[in-house]
Motif scaffolding. Structure first.
Motif: not given
Length: 280
Positions: A115-120, A231-236
């Motif tokens: 999850t940390w890799m795919n989402d964040d 590196r990405r802020f996809k989730r709240p």
């Protein structure tokens, strides 16, 4: 708290360490007394089970609850991870998982790093969980199940399951689980409230539904090496934190003494916490 050479070797081999009764009943009472207040809040940080009002996960309590803010800085939870990474860590995620009596749903087979890799877009698996039992965990109330050694496979292929439960998860298919279990078996650490588990971000794990009359509440600190920040802020922000400031541990007695801590969200979730973007 420092790990011994034997414990470091065991962690490298199995992907987890179990510390029974590392916190006292008095320390656990401080936290457990706070949980009903948090679960009663109508805040976005409370994710409820799919078909009930039971809380599945409470996020980010360390930002608005004093006891959990102190736990987030507890040396027994933070220092072993700093030692293993040889680097300071920040709080990637903080959650109190409910698994309530008769109502706690399953957590499918998964790796947290998936999850940390795919989402964040977390670059590598230099992040891990430290879990503490607020209730006794037994064979009936949905204990965590681990596949020892599965962390050595690295990030495994996973599918995004958005329908099985109320919380979307990157899960591993049954054929892959069969092969991993044939090699490593399954273990389920059990013990009294105050026990702690430290486990690798790639360790494959799951838990069954809780059909027993006993709650199984546990706190999870997901600690990430500062250089490995997302590196990405996809989730709240209340799910995947964006403050990469290194954690400064408090004294070892911080659960029993009122050390001052910041509570930036005590008056409500800031609007910025809902904002998402494609890249940091």
């Amino acid at each position: 708290m420092k790990l011994t050479a034997h414990q470091i070797e065991q962690f490298d081999r199995d992907g987890y360490l179990f510390f029974p009764s590392i916190f006292t009943p008095a320390e656990m009472k401080v936290l457990l007394d706070e949980v009903p207040k948090l679960y009663a809040l109508r805040r976005p940080e409370n994710v409820r089970e799919k078909d009930s009002e039971a809380v599945r996960t409470n996020f980010a309590a360390h930002l608005y609850s004093e006891p959990f803010a102190r736990l987030a800085r507890h040396p027994r939870m933070v220092e072993p991870v700093v030692q293993l990474f040889d680097e300071q860590v920040y709080m990637h995620q903080f959650k109190i998982n409910g698994k309530m009596a008769f109502a706690g749903d399953v957590w499918q087979w998964h790796q947290d790093y998936g999850t940390w890799m795919n989402d964040d877009l977390m670059p590598t698996a230099r992040a891990m969980n430290v879990a503490i039992f607020l209730d006794e965990v037994n064979e009936f109330n949905g204990p965590l199940m681990f596949i020892p050694g599965s962390h050595k496979q690295g990030a495994l292929p996973a599918g995004h399951d958005t329908s099985t439960t109320s919380y979307p998860l990157w899960t591993i298919d049954n054929d892959a689980i069969r092969k991993l279990v044939d090699k490593g078996g399954i273990v389920a650490p059990k013990g009294p409230a105050g026990s702690m588990i430290l486990f690798h971000g790639c360790l494959v794990h799951a838990s069954t539904a809780n059909l027993s009359p006993w709650n199984r509440v546990a706190v999870y600190l997901s600690l990430c090496a500062v250089s490995n920040h997302i590196r990405r802020f996809k989730r709240p922000e209340y799910i995947a934190h964006r403050d990469f400031t290194p954690i400064a541990p408090l004294a070892d007695d911080c659960l029993l003494k009122p050390y001052p801590v910041d509570l930036p969200w005590k008056d409500g979730t800031p609007s910025s916490a809902y904002e998402t973007e494609k890249a940091a």
